[in-house]
Design a protein around this motif. Sequence first.
Motif, short mmCIF file in Angstrom:
data_model
loop_
_atom_site.label_atom_id
_atom_site.label_comp_id
_atom_site.label_asym_id
_atom_site.label_seq_id
_atom_site.Cartn_x
_atom_site.Cartn_y
_atom_site.Cartn_z
N ARG A 5 0.84 -1.21 0.00
CA ARG A 5 0.00 0.00 0.00
C ARG A 5 0.87 1.26 0.00
NH1 ARG A 5 -3.89 1.06 4.96
NH2 ARG A 5 -2.10 -0.02 5.80
N TYR A 6 1.92 1.28 0.84
CA TYR A 6 2.81 2.43 0.86
C TYR A 6 3.53 2.62 -0.48
CZ TYR A 6 2.21 2.70 5.93
OH TYR A 6 1.71 2.84 7.19
N ALA A 7 3.94 1.53 -1.10
CA ALA A 7 4.59 1.62 -2.40
C ALA A 7 3.63 2.17 -3.46
CB ALA A 7 5.12 0.25 -2.83
N PHE A 8 2.38 1.71 -3.43
CA PHE A 8 1.39 2.19 -4.38
C PHE A 8 1.12 3.67 -4.17
CE2 PHE A 8 -3.05 3.20 -5.30
CZ PHE A 8 -3.06 2.98 -6.67
N LEU A 9 0.94 4.09 -2.91
CA LEU A 9 0.68 5.51 -2.63
C LEU A 9 1.88 6.37 -3.00
CD1 LEU A 9 -1.26 5.28 0.75
CD2 LEU A 9 -2.17 5.80 -1.52
N GLY A 10 3.09 5.87 -2.77
CA GLY A 10 4.29 6.62 -3.17
C GLY A 10 4.37 6.77 -4.68
N LEU A 16 1.38 11.97 -9.74
CA LEU A 16 0.60 13.20 -9.61
C LEU A 16 1.50 14.44 -9.59
CD1 LEU A 16 -2.16 12.12 -7.07
CD2 LEU A 16 -2.36 12.41 -9.54
N ILE A 17 2.63 14.34 -8.93
CA ILE A 17 3.57 15.47 -8.91
C ILE A 17 4.14 15.72 -10.30
CG2 ILE A 17 5.82 16.22 -8.03
CD1 ILE A 17 5.03 14.86 -5.36
N ALA A 18 4.44 14.65 -11.02
CA ALA A 18 4.96 14.80 -12.39
C ALA A 18 3.92 15.46 -13.30
CB ALA A 18 5.37 13.44 -12.95
N VAL A 19 2.66 15.05 -13.16
CA VAL A 19 1.59 15.67 -13.96
C VAL A 19 1.44 17.14 -13.59
CG1 VAL A 19 -0.92 15.69 -14.32
CG2 VAL A 19 0.33 13.54 -14.41
N ALA A 20 1.50 17.44 -12.32
CA ALA A 20 1.37 18.84 -11.89
C ALA A 20 2.52 19.69 -12.41
CB ALA A 20 1.30 18.90 -10.37
N PHE A 51 -3.04 21.89 -14.13
CA PHE A 51 -3.10 20.68 -13.30
C PHE A 51 -4.25 20.76 -12.31
CE2 PHE A 51 -0.26 23.28 -10.70
CZ PHE A 51 -0.73 23.05 -9.41
N ALA A 52 -4.61 21.96 -11.84
CA ALA A 52 -5.74 22.11 -10.93
C ALA A 52 -7.04 21.75 -11.65
CB ALA A 52 -5.80 23.52 -10.38
N VAL A 53 -7.15 22.11 -12.92
CA VAL A 53 -8.32 21.75 -13.71
C VAL A 53 -8.39 20.23 -13.88
CG1 VAL A 53 -9.43 21.98 -15.96
CG2 VAL A 53 -8.33 23.96 -14.91
N ILE A 54 -7.26 19.62 -14.18
CA ILE A 54 -7.22 18.16 -14.38
C ILE A 54 -7.60 17.43 -13.10
CG2 ILE A 54 -5.68 16.20 -14.85
CD1 ILE A 54 -4.10 18.13 -16.70
#
Length: 116
Positions: A5-10, A16-20, A51-54
């Motif tokens: 779970r931690y690996a998936f969330l990481g 998400l940071i890359a998309v932002a 990214f906020a719109v996405i």
Amino acid sequence: MRYIRYAFLGGLAVVLIAVALANRAVVTLTLLPAVAEEWFGINHAVDVPLFAVIFGAIVVGLVVGFVWEWMREHRHRADKTKAQKELHKTQREVRRLKGREAENKDEVLTLLDEAS
């Protein structure tokens, strides 16, 4: 399981940071199209990063999906509640009938009947 779970969330956080970071350009969101602005005389606009719109669209989609499923499953929840009420009613009736039957029996025999 906790490490998975931690690996998936990481991994999700990295994506998400890359998309932002890749979509930092500012876009203008308007409330109404230009034609409707002429009719009503109002049109609010706001400048936000793309990214906020996405991310906002993803969140709105999830909320709409959850509400849709909740409404769709209402019939199933109502049927379950009805079945539970009927079960409790039947159980009370059985206890009442067993109590009436046990009035004329020995206490030990009544306990043995209830156990089986």
